[in-house]
Design an enzyme around this catalytic site. Structure first.
Site, PDB file in Angstrom:
ATOM      1  N   GLU A   1      10.214   9.028 -18.303  1.00 39.28           N
ATOM      2  CA  GLU A   1       9.373   8.179 -17.889  1.00 39.28           C
ATOM      3  C   GLU A   1       8.072   9.155 -17.460  1.00 39.28           C
ATOM      4  OE1 GLU A   1      10.119   5.121 -15.084  1.00 39.28           O
ATOM      5  OE2 GLU A   1       8.196   5.529 -14.082  1.00 39.28           O
TER       6      GLU A   1
ATOM      7  N   GLU B   1      -0.194   5.555 -11.215  1.00 35.22           N
ATOM      8  CA  GLU B   1       0.630   4.764 -10.528  1.00 35.22           C
ATOM      9  C   GLU B   1      -0.003   4.683  -9.088  1.00 35.22           C
ATOM     10  OE1 GLU B   1       5.283   3.771  -9.421  1.00 35.22           O
ATOM     11  OE2 GLU B   1       4.618   5.506  -9.794  1.00 35.22           O
TER      12      GLU B   1
END
Length: 249
Positions: A138, A143
């Site tokens: 990932e 974010e």
């Protein structure tokens, strides 16, 4: 041929010279949405927050994507179908690219875009790569977890994580983020260079990421890691000029 020979001499051992760049997802891809993108997460409408994705909350206009979260009542089912199965409080939006991203010794990738990201408590927008099969890899290129920060993250395991936080404006202005993913000479690990507003920020490394196919996802999740309670009104996360290029031999 002469150019190839020169570049071959300069290439690192175990890698291929990068002499071509191919556009995988063009910067105007939202104008041809169905060619490049699918609605929702690759696995469905739910994930690890209180937002459930709905087509009506995914809007494209003037090559800009808007993902809109609105409070909902009486959702069915009432909790997320994904762990940790939080209660659903919002209808929201997510999309994922049809093309997978697989870094190899012969292919590096650049993934970039411009974003207007909410930073209020309970808002959890993201622009990220995650494994097609299993997990990790990932890579979180964008974010935002309820604070005025963007998180650049690389997950090697659930406990081996590298995170770098950078200040993010709270005025909903657009700013760019970018990741350049390149295989290391051991043909196992991937070097990830992160940028914000075209300024280099940090290098992180993905252990064993070479050859692992990844999805590209843009989503507006809610609450979860961004705190609660979330907003009582409408939340909008916008993306534009999202582009993926592949450099190879």
């Amino acid at each position: 041929m002469k150019l190839f020979v020169v570049l071959a001499c300069l290439a690192a051992p175990g890698t291929f010279p990068f002499v071509d760049a191919a556009t995988v997802i063009p910067a105007n891809s939202f104008s041809s949405f169905s060619t490049y993108w699918n609605n929702f997460y690759p696995w469905g409408t739910d994930h690890n927050g209180s937002g459930r994705m709905a087509s009506a909350n995914i809007i494209v206009a003037s090559n800009t994507l808007s993902l809109i979260a609105t409070p909902t009542s009486n959702p069915s089912p009432p909790t997320s179908t994904s762990n940790p199965k939080p209660a659903i409080h919002y209808a929201s939006g997510a999309i994922h690219a049809k093309e997978h991203i697989t870094v190899t010794a012969a292919n590096a990738y650049t993934v970039s875009g411009e974003f207007s990201a909410p930073t209020a408590v309970g808002t959890w927008p993201a622009f990220w790569l995650t494994a097609v099969s299993g997990w990790p890899p990932e890579v979180d290129i964008g974010e935002w977890k309820g604070t005025a920060d963007n998180w650049f993250n690389t997950f090697n395991t659930s406990s081996v994580v590298k995170s770098t936080l950078v200040d993010w404006p709270t005025d909903l202005s657009f700013h760019s983020v970018k990741a350049v993913l390149t295989a290391q000479s051991n043909n196992k690990d991937v070097k990830i260079d992160f940028y914000m507003d075209n300024k280099f920020i940090v290098t992180q490394y993905g252990s064993g990421f070479v050859g692992k196919a990844m999805y590209l996802i843009i989503n507006l999740q809610m609450e979860g890691s961004s705190g609660s309670p979330g907003p009582s009104g409408r939340t909008v996360y916008k993306a534009r000029n999202v582009q993926v290029t592949r450099t190879g031999n």
